[in-house]
Write a protein that holds these residues in place. Structure first.
Motif, short mmCIF file in Angstrom:
data_model
loop_
_atom_site.label_atom_id
_atom_site.label_comp_id
_atom_site.label_asym_id
_atom_site.label_seq_id
_atom_site.Cartn_x
_atom_site.Cartn_y
_atom_site.Cartn_z
N ALA B 174 0.83 -1.20 0.00
CA ALA B 174 0.00 0.00 0.00
C ALA B 174 0.87 1.26 0.00
CB ALA B 174 -0.92 0.00 1.22
N HIS B 177 2.56 1.83 -3.41
CA HIS B 177 1.61 2.40 -4.37
C HIS B 177 1.29 3.84 -4.05
CE1 HIS B 177 0.15 -1.93 -5.48
NE2 HIS B 177 1.35 -1.65 -5.94
N GLU B 180 4.14 5.75 -5.40
CA GLU B 180 4.07 5.80 -6.86
C GLU B 180 2.99 6.77 -7.32
OE1 GLU B 180 4.04 2.17 -9.29
OE2 GLU B 180 4.76 1.09 -7.50
N MET B 181 1.85 6.74 -6.63
CA MET B 181 0.74 7.59 -7.07
C MET B 181 1.02 9.06 -6.89
SD MET B 181 -2.74 5.46 -6.09
CE MET B 181 -2.42 5.21 -4.35
N SER B 183 4.01 10.46 -6.76
CA SER B 183 5.25 10.90 -7.40
C SER B 183 4.94 11.83 -8.58
CB SER B 183 6.02 9.67 -7.89
OG SER B 183 7.04 10.10 -8.77
N GLY B 189 1.05 13.27 -10.83
CA GLY B 189 1.14 12.99 -9.39
C GLY B 189 -0.20 13.22 -8.71
N LEU B 190 -0.76 12.15 -8.15
CA LEU B 190 -2.09 12.23 -7.53
C LEU B 190 -2.06 13.17 -6.31
CD1 LEU B 190 -5.00 10.99 -7.50
CD2 LEU B 190 -4.11 9.24 -5.94
#
Lengths: 306, 306, 306, 306
Positions: B174, B177, B180-181, B183, B189-190
Motif C-alpha cells: 500500500a 503504491h 508511486e501515485m 510521485s 502525481g495524484l
C-alpha cells in the motif's frame, strides 16, 4: 481599593520567586504575572499562569519536533495565514489562567462563554466582602432610544444623584442585613447559601478563569466590541493589553482580522462591487433592510474621527 | 525506531534550554519535558508543555491570592476530598500538552475524547512516513469468545505467521503504491488528499494533544482500564507515569478513587449490606442479571493474584 | 448501492409510521425523514430525527410562553438580525440527528468538529462491509501546484488508470485478507479490533451524528466551502439541501451572511474605503502580503461567471 | 403564582395543537409538554420539546437502519449495560428543551453545567418582573456546624421572623428603586443594563435550557443529591419525574447505577473485602481519613429509616 495589604504581600512574594524551566517562556507575560490590574472601582484582572507563546502556535500547526530553524518572520506570516483562514486549533495550543474580581452582573454575562474553566469564590462556604460596584457619574447613562439593549445620553443633575443614592444606600443596607442574618452571636445564624440571596448584583465576586487563546479571542471580539456593555468591556480591554504582550504576532493578527475587521454578507459584497463599478447604490436598490443598510454604511464609513 | 537522529537533535536542543519563570514549576515534570518515550513499535509520547502543579489545584479551589501559608499536608487532604466528591473544576486548572505518534486506528479511538485540543499532522499537505504498526507475536490474539469486543487466546503457529505476513506485505505494498501515485516524476502525481486513502489503519500519524487534568483523568480511567484495547492502553499507561511525576497528590487520589475504585449500584450496595449482615446472597436473590452479578463478584474478589 | 433491500424495507417501515405530537413540526423536514440520500459511490446521509423549526429560534430568543402572536415576517427579520450579529444561542435551540455512511478518511476530517454527539459503527465488535470509495475519473486530480493542500488538474490516460487499478486492487486484497484473518473456520480467528488495522482509509464506516443548528452551520460553512476536500464537500452540500427545507429562514440567512459572505480585515476595509474614494490601490500600497492581496481581489471580483 | 392568565392561555393553545410526525414519539412526555410545573414560590419547569425515547438510545448504540426487530426486553438490558459501563454517547442521542423560571442565585449554580444550550431572558433589553424567592419557614435553616457549605437546624422565633422581614423588605425596596430608576416619566431613565444591578439574587429570571440526556443525568446526579442546596434540588427532583416518564428504562438504570449507587475507592473496596472475610475493620486500620471513613460507613449503613 481592590487589594488588601496582606493580599498585596502575597502577590509580591509570588512575583519575587523565580525558577528555571525548560518550557516556552513569554517574556512579555512574565512581566505581568500575578500583578492585579485594577478594573472598575473594586475589580481587577491578574494573570496566574500561561502556557505557550507565538512560536507554540506555529509549532503545533507544523506538529514539529523542536522549535526548528524557521525564521521569526515565517512565524508571523503563518500566524496571519492561520487567523485569516479561520484555523482555530493552533491557537487553542496556548492557554491562560486569570484571577478576576468582578461584579456579579458582569460575571453573569462572562460565564455565558462556556469553553473555559472556572472556579468561583463560594458564597455557600465563605462570606462575601462588602464591596459593590457604584458607577462613576460619567458612566451613568440612560436607556438608548435607538438600541433596545444599549445606553444613550448621560444622566444629569438630580436624576443622576438619586440613582447613585439608591445604589449606594440599597447595597449598604443589603450588606448590613446580610451580616446580621449570618451572625452567630446570640442566635443560630442563617445559612450562608441562603443569606447571599439578599445581596444585589453589583456586589463583587471573584474567580479563577482558564481559557485557550482561540476561545479567549472569541470572548475578546464580543466583549471588547463597542456594543458590549461598558462594565464588561473594560475587563476585555485590560485583557487585550496582556495578550498583546504575551503573543504579539497572534494579537496583531487578531486586531487586524477580527477586532478591526467586518463580515460582509453576500448582498453587501454585491453592493461593494456595484459601487466600485460606479453605480450609485441606495438602501432600496441594495436589497437590505434599513437596519442592515445602516450597519453596512457604518462599516464603509469606518471608525469616526476623534 | 520512532525518532530520527535529526529529530533527536532538535529534542536535545529543546531540553538543553532553560529560562527563568515566575510560574508554578513541577520539578518532576521538568525532567520529562520533550523526551520521547517509546510506545509500540514506532510510536511515542512526549510532553511539550504543562501548566500548574498540585498546589495550583488547591489554589484554584480556594480562589487564593498567593500560594498562602497552608501546609502541604492540607493540600493533599483537600485534593483527596475534591476527588472523592467529584469536584472537577479545580483539576481543570492544570493543563498538559503532549506530542504523540500513534497508529491511525488508535488515533480514531483517542479522538472520541472531545474535550481536548488537537493539531494532527496533515496528510492533505504532507507525505506520511513509511511506518506501520505490526503487533508483536505476544499481542496477536484471537477474538474473545466471552466478550464481543475483546481479545481471547494468543494465535499460534501458522495462523499467527500468516497474519503477520499479511499485515507486513499489505502495508508495504500500500505504501509503495502511495509513493508511486503521488510521485511527480514523469507524471502529474495524484493529490495527497486522495492518495492517502490507500493507506491502512496501522500507519502511524502524529499530533499535538492538549487537555486539562480533569479530562485527562477521564481519558486515563477509560483507556488505562484492563478492558481498553491493548494498543491504546500502552499509551495511557505511559501517560500515567508522567502524570504521577507531575501532580503526585492528584495522581495518587486518582489511583485510589478512580483507577482502583468501583461504582456499586443501588442493588449492589444492598447486596453488600445483606452479605455483611451474614446473608448468603446469590445471583437469583440479588436482583441482578447474570452479567451484572459476574461483574459484581469480580469487584468483590478484587484483582487476581500474580 | 449504499442500501440493501432489507435496510430499505426497514426505512420504508419507519417512513410509513406516523403519530400525533404536540411538538413543533417542520413539514419540509418530515418529507426527508429516514430517506437515505446517496453521496459518493456507497455513502449516504439520512435524517433520523430533528428538534425545532424557524419559530423555535425566535421563541428561544424571546424566551416566550407560546408561539405568540408575532407575525412570520417578524420571525424572518429577527432571524436575520440574530445571524448578522453573531447571536449563536438561539440557533443552538434546534437539533438534528443524521445517519451517515462515509469513507474513513472523510470521517477523520468530520470528527474534528467536536461539538456534536457521535455513535460510530464499532469495528471492535462488528465486521465491516466490503465497500470502498473509488473516485470517479472526473475527481481523480493531481496535487495542486498553487495550493499545498488542494487539487489541480485531472489525471489522464495511463496515470489515471494505474491509480484506479491500485486503489481497487489494494482494497480488494486488504479486505480478502481481513476476512481470512478474522475467519474462525479451522483456526482461532484474529480479534476484530486487530484485523481492522489492515483496512485502508477508503473503506466505508457509518455513524449517528447529532448536532445543534449553530454548530451545524459552522460545519457547513467550512465543509461546503470551495476549498474543502471534494469528498466531504458533497456530504455538506447534501446536508445543506436538507437544512434549507427544515429551517428556511435560518438557512437563507446563513447563505447570505456566512456561505456567501466574506470577512474583510481592518486593512482590507481600509483599501475598500480608499478605492471607493477613487484611489488606485495596489498590493504594494495595500499593506497586505501577496497571498492576502490575491484573496482580497478574488473577494471583490466575486464568483467566476459560468 | 408563577404564571399569568395570559401565559396560561398561550400554554393551553400550544397543548391543544397536535400534528402528525414520523419521528420517535414518547407518549409519557407528550402528556407533560408545555405544562408549567410549579417549583418554589414563583418558579416552574416546563418541557418545550424533546428528541428521542428509550429506543433511540439502543438504535444509536447499534447504528441501526430501523427500529428493527429487537425486543423491548433487549432494549432494557442493553440500556442497563450501557449505563453500567459508562457508555455515554448513546444517551447523548436524546435531547430535551426546558423553559425554567428560577431565582438568580439558583441560576448561577445551574449555569456551571456548561454542556448545555441556554437562552436567558435579557435584563439589558427587558424589564424584570417583581417576583422574589422568599423561603418558606420550614426551609429557613442555620449554617451547618458540621458541613462548611450546608444547612443545619431550622431558625426559630424572632430570628426567623427578622430574616423574613429583611428578605421581603429589601427586595421590595430594591424593586421600587429599580422601577423608579428606569422610569422615563419626567426623566431620562437609567439604562436597564445598569438598573438591574440593584436587584438582589432572589429575583426570578427565566431561560430556555436544552441539554442531552447524558449531560442531564450528570446534572441530576449532582443536583438531586441530598447534599445539593435545597433550592436547586427541588428543580432537579421535578425534572427527574419528567425524565422518568420520557425514557423509563434509562431513568430506572440511572436511579440504580447513579442516583442510588456509590463509588468505592480502592481502599474502601479493600475494607469491604476484609469485612466480608470476617475482619473487624476500624478507621485506624482502614487507611482512610476520619471524614472518608465517616462517609464510607454512611454508604454501608444505607439510607436512614423513616
Amino acid at each position: 481599593m481592590p487589594i488588601t495589604a496582606e493580599q498585596q504581600a502575597q502577590i509580591d512574594e509570588e512575583r519575587a520567586r523565580s525558577q528555571p524551566t525548560r518550557r516556552a517562556v513569554a517574556p512579555g507575560m512574565e512581566e505581568h504575572l500575578y500583578t492585579a490590574y485594577p478594573v472598575l472601582d473594586h475589580g481587577f484582572v491578574r494573570v496566574i499562569d500561561y502556557m505557550g507563546d507565538d512560536a507554540a502556535i506555529t509549532q503545533a500547526a507544523r506538529v514539529s519536533y523542536g522549535k526548528g530553524t524557521k525564521s521569526v518572520s515565517n512565524d508571523e506570516g503563518l500566524i496571519r495565514y492561520l487567523m485569516r483562514h479561520w484555523h482555530s486549533t493552533p491557537f487553542e495550543m496556548c492557554e491562560i489562567k486569570l484571577h478576576v474580581k468582578l461584579p456579579v452582573f458582569v460575571a453573569r454575562q462572562w460565564i455565558r462563554h462556556r469553553t473555559a474553566n472556572v472556579n468561583e469564590y463560594s458564597a455557600r462556604y465563605s462570606i462575601l466582602d462588602r464591596e459593590f460596584y457604584i458607577p462613576a457619574p460619567e458612566h451613568l447613562a440612560a436607556q438608548s432610544v435607538v438600541n433596545n439593549q444599549g445606553r444613550g445620553e448621560l444622566l444629569e443633575g438630580a436624576e443622576a444623584a438619586r440613582v447613585l443614592d439608591y445604589l449606594k444606600a440599597d447595597s449598604a443596607r443589603a450588606y448590613d442585613h446580610y451580616e446580621e442574618m449570618i451572625s452567630d452571636e446570640g442566635q443560630a445564624g442563617l445559612a450562608r447559601e441562603l443569606a447571599r440571596m439578599n445581596l444585589p448584583a453589583n456586589i463583587y465576586t471573584q474567580w479563577y478563569w482558564k481559557v485557550d487563546l482561540h476561545n479567549l479571542f472569541h470572548f475578546l471580539r464580543l466583549r471588547a466590541d463597542a456594543h458590549a456593555q461598558y462594565e464588561i468591556r473594560v475587563y476585555a480591554e485590560e485583557i487585550c493589553k496582556l495578550v498583546a504582550d504575551w503573543v504579539p504576532f497572534a494579537y496583531t493578527a487578531f486586531e487586524d482580522y477580527r477586532l478591526g475587521g467586518a463580515t460582509l454578507s453576500d448582498r453587501a459584497l454585491d453592493c461593494v462591487r456595484r459601487m466600485l463599478a460606479g453605480e450609485e447604490v441606495t438602501q432600496e436598490s441594495s436589497g437590505m433592510s434599513k437596519g442592515e443598510w445602516r450597519e453596512f454604511r457604518a462599516t464603509l464609513d469606518g471608525p469616526a474621527e476623534a
